[in-house]
Design a protein around this motif. Structure first.
Motif, PDB file in Angstrom:
ATOM      1  N   LEU A 220       0.841  -1.207   0.000  1.00 37.86           N
ATOM      2  CA  LEU A 220       0.000   0.000   0.000  1.00 37.86           C
ATOM      3  C   LEU A 220       0.874   1.256   0.000  1.00 37.86           C
ATOM      4  O   LEU A 220       0.560   2.246  -0.673  1.00 37.86           O
TER       5      LEU A 220
ATOM      6  N   THR B 105      -4.090  -3.598  -4.686  1.00 35.37           N
ATOM      7  CA  THR B 105      -3.531  -3.295  -6.014  1.00 35.37           C
ATOM      8  C   THR B 105      -4.683  -3.122  -7.015  1.00 35.37           C
ATOM      9  O   THR B 105      -4.695  -2.190  -7.829  1.00 35.37           O
TER      10      THR B 105
ATOM     11  N   LEU C  28       1.987   1.859  -3.485  1.00 34.10           N
ATOM     12  CA  LEU C  28       0.862   2.331  -4.307  1.00 34.10           C
ATOM     13  C   LEU C  28       0.527   3.798  -4.010  1.00 34.10           C
ATOM     14  O   LEU C  28       0.233   4.582  -4.919  1.00 34.10           O
ATOM     15  N   GLU C  29       0.589   4.181  -2.722  1.00 37.14           N
ATOM     16  CA  GLU C  29       0.341   5.585  -2.364  1.00 37.14           C
ATOM     17  C   GLU C  29       1.376   6.493  -3.020  1.00 37.14           C
ATOM     18  O   GLU C  29       1.046   7.557  -3.534  1.00 37.14           O
TER      19      GLU C  29
ATOM     20  N   TYR D 258      -7.971   4.812  -9.127  1.00 36.82           N
ATOM     21  CA  TYR D 258      -7.087   5.923  -9.554  1.00 36.82           C
ATOM     22  C   TYR D 258      -6.514   5.731 -10.947  1.00 36.82           C
ATOM     23  O   TYR D 258      -5.602   6.456 -11.344  1.00 36.82           O
TER      24      TYR D 258
ATOM     25  N   LYS E 235       0.522   6.831  -6.612  1.00 41.22           N
ATOM     26  CA  LYS E 235      -0.661   7.689  -6.776  1.00 41.22           C
ATOM     27  C   LYS E 235      -0.278   9.168  -6.657  1.00 41.22           C
ATOM     28  O   LYS E 235      -0.745  10.006  -7.415  1.00 41.22           O
TER      29      LYS E 235
ATOM     30  N   ASN F  66      -7.796  -2.329  -6.203  1.00 43.19           N
ATOM     31  CA  ASN F  66      -8.517  -1.092  -5.819  1.00 43.19           C
ATOM     32  C   ASN F  66      -7.842   0.131  -6.427  1.00 43.19           C
ATOM     33  O   ASN F  66      -8.521   1.011  -6.976  1.00 43.19           O
ATOM     34  N   TYR F  67      -6.517   0.213  -6.326  1.00 41.07           N
ATOM     35  CA  TYR F  67      -5.813   1.401  -6.838  1.00 41.07           C
ATOM     36  C   TYR F  67      -5.894   1.458  -8.362  1.00 41.07           C
ATOM     37  O   TYR F  67      -5.948   2.538  -8.945  1.00 41.07           O
ATOM     38  N   ARG F  68      -5.909   0.298  -9.018  1.00 40.03           N
ATOM     39  CA  ARG F  68      -6.071   0.274 -10.486  1.00 40.03           C
ATOM     40  C   ARG F  68      -7.434   0.868 -10.849  1.00 40.03           C
ATOM     41  O   ARG F  68      -7.540   1.722 -11.719  1.00 40.03           O
TER      42      ARG F  68
END
Ligand code: NAP
Ligand code: G4F
Length: 338
Positions: free
Chosen positions: A107, A162, A110-111, A169, A114, A164-166
Protein backbone atom coordinates in the motif's frame (compact mmCIF):
# COMPACT_ATOMS: atom_id res chain seq x y z
CA UNK A 1 12.28 6.37 -27.71
CA UNK A 2 11.81 7.06 -23.99
CA UNK A 3 14.32 5.20 -21.82
CA UNK A 4 12.72 2.42 -19.82
CA UNK A 5 13.62 2.60 -16.15
CA UNK A 6 12.72 -0.25 -13.82
CA UNK A 7 12.72 -0.10 -10.04
CA UNK A 8 12.81 -3.52 -8.39
CA UNK A 9 11.89 -3.96 -4.74
CA UNK A 10 13.21 -7.40 -3.74
CA UNK A 11 16.09 -7.34 -6.24
CA UNK A 12 18.38 -9.34 -3.92
CA UNK A 13 16.11 -12.42 -3.92
CA UNK A 14 15.62 -15.29 -6.35
CA UNK A 15 13.19 -13.54 -8.72
CA UNK A 16 15.14 -10.27 -8.46
CA UNK A 17 18.17 -12.11 -9.82
CA UNK A 18 16.34 -13.44 -12.92
CA UNK A 19 14.26 -10.31 -13.53
CA UNK A 20 17.37 -8.08 -13.44
CA UNK A 21 19.00 -10.30 -16.04
CA UNK A 22 15.95 -10.14 -18.31
CA UNK A 23 15.52 -6.35 -18.04
CA UNK A 24 19.23 -5.61 -18.54
CA UNK A 25 19.14 -7.74 -21.71
CA UNK A 26 16.17 -5.64 -22.84
CA UNK A 27 18.30 -2.49 -22.36
CA UNK A 28 16.44 -1.19 -19.33
CA UNK A 29 18.14 0.93 -16.71
CA UNK A 30 17.56 -1.18 -13.60
CA UNK A 31 17.44 0.21 -10.07
CA UNK A 32 17.20 -2.17 -7.14
CA UNK A 33 16.74 -1.79 -3.40
CA UNK A 34 18.90 -3.49 -0.83
CA UNK A 35 18.28 -3.54 2.90
CA UNK A 36 20.93 -2.89 5.47
CA UNK A 37 22.22 -6.25 6.68
CA UNK A 38 25.07 -7.54 8.84
CA UNK A 39 25.99 -9.96 6.02
CA UNK A 40 26.28 -9.31 2.26
CA UNK A 41 22.76 -8.60 0.93
CA UNK A 42 23.90 -8.44 -2.73
CA UNK A 43 25.52 -11.90 -2.82
CA UNK A 44 23.13 -13.26 -5.48
CA UNK A 45 23.27 -10.20 -7.75
CA UNK A 46 27.02 -9.58 -7.54
CA UNK A 47 27.47 -10.14 -11.27
CA UNK A 48 25.30 -7.12 -12.13
CA UNK A 49 27.01 -4.68 -9.78
CA UNK A 50 29.55 -3.50 -12.37
CA UNK A 51 26.97 -3.09 -15.12
CA UNK A 52 26.58 0.62 -15.92
CA UNK A 53 22.81 0.18 -16.29
CA UNK A 54 22.41 -1.40 -12.84
CA UNK A 55 22.11 0.72 -9.72
CA UNK A 56 21.61 -0.27 -6.10
CA UNK A 57 20.14 1.92 -3.34
CA UNK A 58 19.43 1.38 0.32
CA UNK A 59 15.74 1.20 1.17
CA UNK A 60 12.99 -0.76 2.83
CA UNK A 61 9.34 -1.05 1.84
CA UNK A 62 8.28 -0.55 5.46
CA UNK A 63 9.92 2.88 5.42
CA UNK A 64 7.50 5.31 3.75
CA UNK A 65 10.01 8.11 3.32
CA UNK A 66 12.60 5.87 1.69
CA UNK A 67 10.02 4.64 -0.84
CA UNK A 68 8.79 8.14 -1.67
CA UNK A 69 12.33 9.52 -1.99
CA UNK A 70 13.48 6.65 -4.21
CA UNK A 71 10.49 6.95 -6.55
CA UNK A 72 10.93 10.72 -6.83
CA UNK A 73 14.69 10.41 -7.44
CA UNK A 74 14.72 7.44 -9.85
CA UNK A 75 11.54 8.33 -11.78
CA UNK A 76 10.89 4.72 -12.80
CA UNK A 77 8.60 3.88 -15.70
CA UNK A 78 7.92 0.45 -14.16
CA UNK A 79 8.00 -0.75 -10.54
CA UNK A 80 8.23 -4.46 -9.78
CA UNK A 81 7.39 -5.25 -6.17
CA UNK A 82 9.00 -8.61 -5.40
CA UNK A 83 9.85 -7.62 -1.83
CA UNK A 84 8.29 -9.78 0.88
CA UNK A 85 8.84 -11.85 3.97
CA UNK A 86 8.40 -14.78 1.61
CA UNK A 87 8.55 -17.80 3.94
CA UNK A 88 5.10 -19.19 4.77
CA UNK A 89 6.30 -21.18 7.81
CA UNK A 90 8.17 -18.19 9.26
CA UNK A 91 5.06 -16.01 8.88
CA UNK A 92 3.45 -17.94 11.78
CA UNK A 93 6.35 -16.82 14.03
CA UNK A 94 6.41 -13.21 12.74
CA UNK A 95 2.81 -12.43 11.77
CA UNK A 96 2.83 -8.68 12.48
CA UNK A 97 6.14 -8.15 10.72
CA UNK A 98 4.92 -10.23 7.75
CA UNK A 99 1.73 -8.18 7.49
CA UNK A 100 3.70 -4.97 7.72
CA UNK A 101 5.99 -5.91 4.82
CA UNK A 102 3.68 -8.01 2.64
CA UNK A 103 0.49 -5.94 3.01
CA UNK A 104 1.20 -2.40 4.27
CA UNK A 105 4.48 -2.21 2.32
CA UNK A 106 2.52 -2.70 -0.91
CA UNK A 107 0.00 0.00 0.00
CA UNK A 108 2.88 2.36 0.77
CA UNK A 109 4.30 1.86 -2.74
CA UNK A 110 0.86 2.33 -4.31
CA UNK A 111 0.34 5.58 -2.36
CA UNK A 112 3.70 6.87 -3.59
CA UNK A 113 2.73 5.99 -7.19
CA UNK A 114 -0.66 7.69 -6.78
CA UNK A 115 1.00 10.86 -5.46
CA UNK A 116 3.72 10.89 -8.12
CA UNK A 117 3.36 13.15 -11.16
CA UNK A 118 4.83 10.43 -13.36
CA UNK A 119 3.03 7.56 -15.07
CA UNK A 120 4.36 4.42 -13.42
CA UNK A 121 3.34 0.83 -14.16
CA UNK A 122 3.22 -1.43 -11.09
CA UNK A 123 3.61 -5.19 -10.68
CA UNK A 124 2.66 -6.92 -7.41
CA UNK A 125 4.08 -10.39 -6.64
CA UNK A 126 0.99 -12.34 -5.68
CA UNK A 127 0.98 -16.02 -4.86
CA UNK A 128 -0.93 -19.29 -5.11
CA UNK A 129 -0.79 -19.32 -1.27
CA UNK A 130 -3.73 -16.90 -1.52
CA UNK A 131 -5.90 -19.84 -2.70
CA UNK A 132 -4.97 -21.73 0.46
CA UNK A 133 -7.43 -24.48 1.31
CA UNK A 134 -9.28 -24.85 -1.94
CA UNK A 135 -11.75 -27.35 -3.35
CA UNK A 136 -10.96 -26.39 -6.96
CA UNK A 137 -8.92 -29.06 -8.77
CA UNK A 138 -7.10 -26.30 -10.67
CA UNK A 139 -6.93 -22.72 -9.47
CA UNK A 140 -7.34 -19.74 -11.81
CA UNK A 141 -8.06 -15.99 -11.63
CA UNK A 142 -11.69 -16.70 -10.66
CA UNK A 143 -10.93 -19.11 -7.78
CA UNK A 144 -11.93 -17.84 -4.32
CA UNK A 145 -9.06 -17.00 -1.97
CA UNK A 146 -8.92 -18.93 1.32
CA UNK A 147 -5.39 -18.30 2.68
CA UNK A 148 -4.04 -20.50 5.47
CA UNK A 149 -1.21 -18.37 6.90
CA UNK A 150 -0.31 -14.81 7.92
CA UNK A 151 1.78 -14.80 4.71
CA UNK A 152 -1.12 -15.76 2.44
CA UNK A 153 -3.55 -13.46 4.24
CA UNK A 154 -1.24 -10.44 3.92
CA UNK A 155 -0.79 -11.23 0.21
CA UNK A 156 -4.58 -11.23 -0.27
CA UNK A 157 -4.67 -7.67 1.13
CA UNK A 158 -1.87 -6.72 -1.28
CA UNK A 159 -3.75 -8.28 -4.21
CA UNK A 160 -6.98 -6.52 -3.40
CA UNK A 161 -5.43 -3.11 -2.71
CA UNK A 162 -3.53 -3.29 -6.01
CA UNK A 163 -6.85 -3.94 -7.79
CA UNK A 164 -8.52 -1.09 -5.82
CA UNK A 165 -5.81 1.40 -6.84
CA UNK A 166 -6.07 0.27 -10.49
CA UNK A 167 -9.83 0.81 -10.50
CA UNK A 168 -10.05 3.91 -8.25
CA UNK A 169 -7.09 5.92 -9.55
CA UNK A 170 -6.59 4.48 -13.03
CA UNK A 171 -3.09 3.28 -12.19
CA UNK A 172 -1.58 0.60 -14.44
CA UNK A 173 -1.27 -1.89 -11.58
CA UNK A 174 -1.22 -5.68 -12.05
CA UNK A 175 -1.14 -8.77 -9.89
CA UNK A 176 0.73 -11.89 -10.88
CA UNK A 177 -0.60 -14.94 -9.03
CA UNK A 178 2.47 -17.10 -9.25
CA UNK A 179 2.66 -20.73 -8.22
CA UNK A 180 5.87 -22.07 -6.64
CA UNK A 181 8.93 -21.43 -8.75
CA UNK A 182 12.40 -22.63 -7.95
CA UNK A 183 15.96 -22.41 -9.28
CA UNK A 184 19.55 -22.61 -8.10
CA UNK A 185 18.96 -19.09 -6.69
CA UNK A 186 16.15 -20.28 -4.39
CA UNK A 187 16.47 -19.30 -0.71
CA UNK A 188 18.15 -21.99 1.42
CA UNK A 189 15.15 -22.75 3.65
CA UNK A 190 12.55 -23.50 0.98
CA UNK A 191 11.87 -27.20 0.60
CA UNK A 192 13.26 -27.78 -2.94
CA UNK A 193 16.57 -26.06 -2.25
CA UNK A 194 16.83 -27.79 1.12
CA UNK A 195 16.24 -31.21 -0.49
CA UNK A 196 18.66 -30.72 -3.41
CA UNK A 197 21.39 -29.15 -1.28
CA UNK A 198 21.14 -31.76 1.50
CA UNK A 199 20.94 -34.81 -0.78
CA UNK A 200 23.93 -33.52 -2.80
CA UNK A 201 25.91 -33.13 0.45
CA UNK A 202 24.81 -36.60 1.64
CA UNK A 203 25.91 -38.05 -1.71
CA UNK A 204 29.36 -36.46 -1.28
CA UNK A 205 29.62 -37.59 2.36
CA UNK A 206 29.42 -34.00 3.67
CA UNK A 207 26.11 -34.35 5.55
CA UNK A 208 24.51 -37.26 7.39
CA UNK A 209 20.80 -36.56 7.46
CA UNK A 210 18.01 -34.44 5.98
CA UNK A 211 15.16 -33.54 8.36
CA UNK A 212 11.85 -32.43 6.83
CA UNK A 213 8.22 -31.76 7.74
CA UNK A 214 5.10 -32.68 5.74
CA UNK A 215 6.06 -34.97 2.84
CA UNK A 216 2.57 -35.20 1.36
CA UNK A 217 1.57 -31.64 0.41
CA UNK A 218 1.43 -31.11 -3.36
CA UNK A 219 2.97 -28.20 -5.19
CA UNK A 220 2.99 -26.98 -8.79
CA UNK A 221 6.69 -26.23 -9.29
CA UNK A 222 8.05 -24.18 -12.22
CA UNK A 223 11.38 -22.49 -12.96
CA UNK A 224 11.91 -18.87 -11.83
CA UNK A 225 13.54 -17.97 -15.17
CA UNK A 226 10.30 -18.85 -17.01
CA UNK A 227 8.20 -17.03 -14.43
CA UNK A 228 10.02 -13.68 -14.67
CA UNK A 229 9.26 -13.75 -18.42
CA UNK A 230 5.60 -13.83 -17.45
CA UNK A 231 6.10 -11.01 -14.91
CA UNK A 232 7.64 -8.84 -17.63
CA UNK A 233 4.87 -9.65 -20.13
CA UNK A 234 2.19 -8.78 -17.56
CA UNK A 235 3.45 -5.18 -17.50
CA UNK A 236 3.64 -4.89 -21.32
CA UNK A 237 -0.07 -5.37 -22.10
CA UNK A 238 -2.44 -2.62 -23.31
CA UNK A 239 -4.63 -3.00 -20.25
CA UNK A 240 -3.57 -3.74 -16.68
CA UNK A 241 -4.88 -7.10 -15.46
CA UNK A 242 -4.19 -10.06 -13.14
CA UNK A 243 -2.79 -13.43 -14.25
CA UNK A 244 -2.22 -16.92 -12.83
CA UNK A 245 1.23 -18.30 -13.72
CA UNK A 246 1.80 -22.03 -13.25
CA UNK A 247 2.81 -25.29 -14.94
CA UNK A 248 -0.46 -27.17 -14.30
CA UNK A 249 1.41 -30.20 -12.91
CA UNK A 250 1.65 -31.13 -9.25
CA UNK A 251 4.00 -33.34 -7.24
CA UNK A 252 4.28 -34.25 -3.57
CA UNK A 253 7.41 -33.33 -1.59
CA UNK A 254 8.18 -37.05 -1.46
CA UNK A 255 8.03 -37.30 -5.27
CA UNK A 256 10.41 -34.33 -5.52
CA UNK A 257 12.80 -36.17 -3.17
CA UNK A 258 12.55 -39.39 -5.20
CA UNK A 259 13.34 -37.62 -8.49
CA UNK A 260 16.29 -35.77 -6.90
CA UNK A 261 17.68 -38.93 -5.28
CA UNK A 262 17.43 -40.85 -8.56
CA UNK A 263 19.28 -38.11 -10.46
CA UNK A 264 22.01 -38.15 -7.79
CA UNK A 265 22.16 -41.97 -8.04
CA UNK A 266 21.27 -42.25 -4.37
CA UNK A 267 19.21 -45.38 -3.82
CA UNK A 268 16.63 -44.75 -1.13
CA UNK A 269 13.90 -46.87 0.40
CA UNK A 270 11.00 -45.43 2.46
CA UNK A 271 9.86 -47.05 5.71
CA UNK A 272 7.39 -46.20 8.47
CA UNK A 273 4.56 -43.67 8.67
CA UNK A 274 3.85 -40.17 10.00
CA UNK A 275 6.58 -38.73 12.22
CA UNK A 276 8.30 -42.14 12.12
CA UNK A 277 8.67 -42.15 8.34
CA UNK A 278 12.30 -42.46 7.23
CA UNK A 279 14.33 -43.05 4.09
CA UNK A 280 17.35 -45.35 4.21
CA UNK A 281 20.18 -45.64 1.69
CA UNK A 282 21.48 -48.90 0.22
CA UNK A 283 23.81 -49.44 3.18
CA UNK A 284 20.83 -49.25 5.55
CA UNK A 285 21.74 -45.82 6.96
CA UNK A 286 18.85 -43.45 7.72
CA UNK A 287 19.34 -40.36 5.58
CA UNK A 288 15.89 -38.70 5.78
CA UNK A 289 13.69 -38.28 8.87
CA UNK A 290 10.56 -36.28 9.67
CA UNK A 291 10.26 -33.78 12.52
CA UNK A 292 7.24 -31.91 13.77
CA UNK A 293 9.27 -28.70 14.01
CA UNK A 294 8.86 -28.27 10.24
CA UNK A 295 5.08 -28.74 10.26
CA UNK A 296 2.98 -25.58 10.12
CA UNK A 297 -0.05 -24.81 12.32
CA UNK A 298 -2.07 -24.79 9.07
CA UNK A 299 -1.03 -26.38 5.80
CA UNK A 300 -1.94 -25.80 2.16
CA UNK A 301 -2.27 -29.41 1.01
CA UNK A 302 -2.76 -28.99 -2.68
CA UNK A 303 -1.90 -26.41 -5.34
CA UNK A 304 -2.22 -26.79 -9.10
CA UNK A 305 -2.63 -23.82 -11.40
CA UNK A 306 -4.65 -23.16 -14.52
CA UNK A 307 -2.78 -20.60 -16.65
CA UNK A 308 -5.10 -20.61 -19.69
CA UNK A 309 -5.55 -16.83 -19.47
CA UNK A 310 -1.78 -16.20 -19.51
CA UNK A 311 -1.38 -18.65 -22.39
CA UNK A 312 -4.05 -16.87 -24.40
CA UNK A 313 -3.40 -13.21 -23.57
CA UNK A 314 0.32 -13.12 -22.76
CA UNK A 315 1.28 -15.95 -25.13
CA UNK A 316 3.18 -17.35 -22.15
CA UNK A 317 3.70 -20.91 -21.12
CA UNK A 318 6.08 -22.62 -18.76
CA UNK A 319 8.92 -24.18 -20.77
CA UNK A 320 11.28 -25.73 -18.23
CA UNK A 321 10.05 -29.09 -16.93
CA UNK A 322 10.61 -30.37 -13.40
CA UNK A 323 13.38 -32.81 -14.48
CA UNK A 324 15.40 -30.03 -16.06
CA UNK A 325 14.79 -27.78 -13.06
CA UNK A 326 16.08 -30.40 -10.63
CA UNK A 327 19.09 -31.21 -12.83
CA UNK A 328 20.03 -27.53 -12.96
CA UNK A 329 19.67 -27.21 -9.18
CA UNK A 330 21.81 -30.33 -8.63
CA UNK A 331 24.55 -29.15 -11.04
CA UNK A 332 24.73 -25.80 -9.29
CA UNK A 333 24.93 -27.42 -5.86
CA UNK A 334 27.63 -29.90 -6.86
CA UNK A 335 29.70 -27.10 -8.44
CA UNK A 336 29.44 -25.06 -5.24
CA UNK A 337 30.47 -28.07 -3.14
CA UNK A 338 33.42 -28.92 -5.34
P1 NAP B 1 12.98 -14.15 -1.90
O1 NAP B 1 14.10 -14.84 -2.60
O2 NAP B 1 12.70 -14.47 -0.49
O3 NAP B 1 13.22 -12.58 -2.04
C1 NAP B 1 12.49 -11.65 -1.30
C2 NAP B 1 13.09 -10.28 -1.52
O4 NAP B 1 12.36 -9.32 -0.75
C3 NAP B 1 14.57 -10.18 -1.05
O5 NAP B 1 15.24 -9.35 -1.96
C4 NAP B 1 14.43 -9.49 0.30
O6 NAP B 1 15.57 -8.79 0.71
C5 NAP B 1 13.31 -8.51 -0.03
N1 NAP B 1 12.67 -7.93 1.14
C6 NAP B 1 12.16 -8.57 2.22
N2 NAP B 1 11.65 -7.67 3.09
C7 NAP B 1 11.87 -6.44 2.55
C8 NAP B 1 11.59 -5.12 2.98
N3 NAP B 1 11.00 -4.86 4.13
N4 NAP B 1 11.95 -4.08 2.17
C9 NAP B 1 12.58 -4.32 0.99
N5 NAP B 1 12.88 -5.55 0.53
C10 NAP B 1 12.52 -6.59 1.32
O7 NAP B 1 11.61 -14.38 -2.71
P2 NAP B 1 11.39 -14.80 -4.23
O8 NAP B 1 11.26 -16.28 -4.28
O9 NAP B 1 12.35 -14.09 -5.10
O10 NAP B 1 9.92 -14.23 -4.47
C11 NAP B 1 9.73 -12.90 -4.92
C12 NAP B 1 8.33 -12.45 -4.57
O11 NAP B 1 7.38 -13.31 -5.18
C13 NAP B 1 7.98 -12.45 -3.09
O12 NAP B 1 7.13 -11.36 -2.86
C14 NAP B 1 7.23 -13.75 -2.87
O13 NAP B 1 6.36 -13.63 -1.78
C15 NAP B 1 6.50 -13.86 -4.20
N6 NAP B 1 6.22 -15.22 -4.65
C16 NAP B 1 7.21 -16.14 -4.72
C17 NAP B 1 6.94 -17.40 -5.21
C18 NAP B 1 8.02 -18.45 -5.33
O14 NAP B 1 7.67 -19.63 -5.45
N7 NAP B 1 9.29 -18.08 -5.33
C19 NAP B 1 5.63 -17.72 -5.63
C20 NAP B 1 4.65 -16.74 -5.55
C21 NAP B 1 4.96 -15.49 -5.07
P3 NAP B 1 16.75 -9.52 1.54
O15 NAP B 1 17.61 -10.19 0.49
O16 NAP B 1 17.40 -8.39 2.23
O17 NAP B 1 16.08 -10.50 2.46
O1 G4F C 1 9.14 -24.67 -0.03
P1 G4F C 1 8.06 -24.20 0.87
O2 G4F C 1 8.46 -23.47 2.10
O3 G4F C 1 7.11 -23.33 -0.05
P2 G4F C 1 5.59 -22.82 0.14
O4 G4F C 1 5.16 -22.85 1.55
O5 G4F C 1 4.77 -23.57 -0.84
O6 G4F C 1 5.73 -21.29 -0.28
C1 G4F C 1 6.47 -20.90 -1.44
O7 G4F C 1 5.60 -20.87 -2.53
C2 G4F C 1 4.54 -19.89 -2.45
C3 G4F C 1 3.71 -20.01 -3.74
O8 G4F C 1 2.75 -21.01 -3.56
C4 G4F C 1 5.18 -18.52 -2.33
F1 G4F C 1 4.22 -17.58 -2.29
C5 G4F C 1 6.04 -18.47 -1.07
O9 G4F C 1 6.68 -17.19 -1.00
C6 G4F C 1 7.11 -19.54 -1.16
O10 G4F C 1 7.97 -19.21 -2.20
O11 G4F C 1 7.14 -25.42 1.30
C7 G4F C 1 6.53 -26.27 0.36
C8 G4F C 1 5.88 -27.43 1.08
C9 G4F C 1 4.98 -27.02 2.26
O12 G4F C 1 3.83 -27.82 2.22
C10 G4F C 1 5.79 -27.37 3.50
O13 G4F C 1 5.02 -27.73 4.63
O14 G4F C 1 6.92 -28.22 1.66
C11 G4F C 1 6.57 -28.58 2.99
N1 G4F C 1 7.79 -28.86 3.73
C12 G4F C 1 8.11 -30.08 4.26
N2 G4F C 1 9.27 -30.01 4.90
C13 G4F C 1 8.78 -28.01 4.05
C14 G4F C 1 9.72 -28.73 4.78
N3 G4F C 1 8.94 -26.70 3.75
C15 G4F C 1 10.09 -26.10 4.18
N4 G4F C 1 10.29 -24.80 3.87
N5 G4F C 1 11.03 -26.78 4.93
C16 G4F C 1 10.89 -28.10 5.27
O15 G4F C 1 11.74 -28.67 5.93
Amino acid sequence: MKKKIALIFGVTGQDGYYLSDLLLKKKYVVHGIKRRSSSVPTRKIEKYLNNKNFHIHYGDITDTSSIQNLIEKIKPTEIYNLAAQSHVGVSFFTPLYTANVNAIGVLTILEAIKNSKNNIKFYQAGTSEMFGKTLEKKQNEKTTFNPQSPYGTAKVFAHQITKNYREAYNIYACNGILFNHESPMRGENFVTKKIVSSLAKIKLGLQKKLVLGNLYSKRDWGHAKDYVDAIYKILQQKKADDYVISTGKEYTIKEFINITAKKLKLQIKWKGKGLKEIAIDNSGKTIITVSKIYFRPLEVDYLKGDSSKARKKLKWKSKIKIDQLIEEMIDFEIKQLN
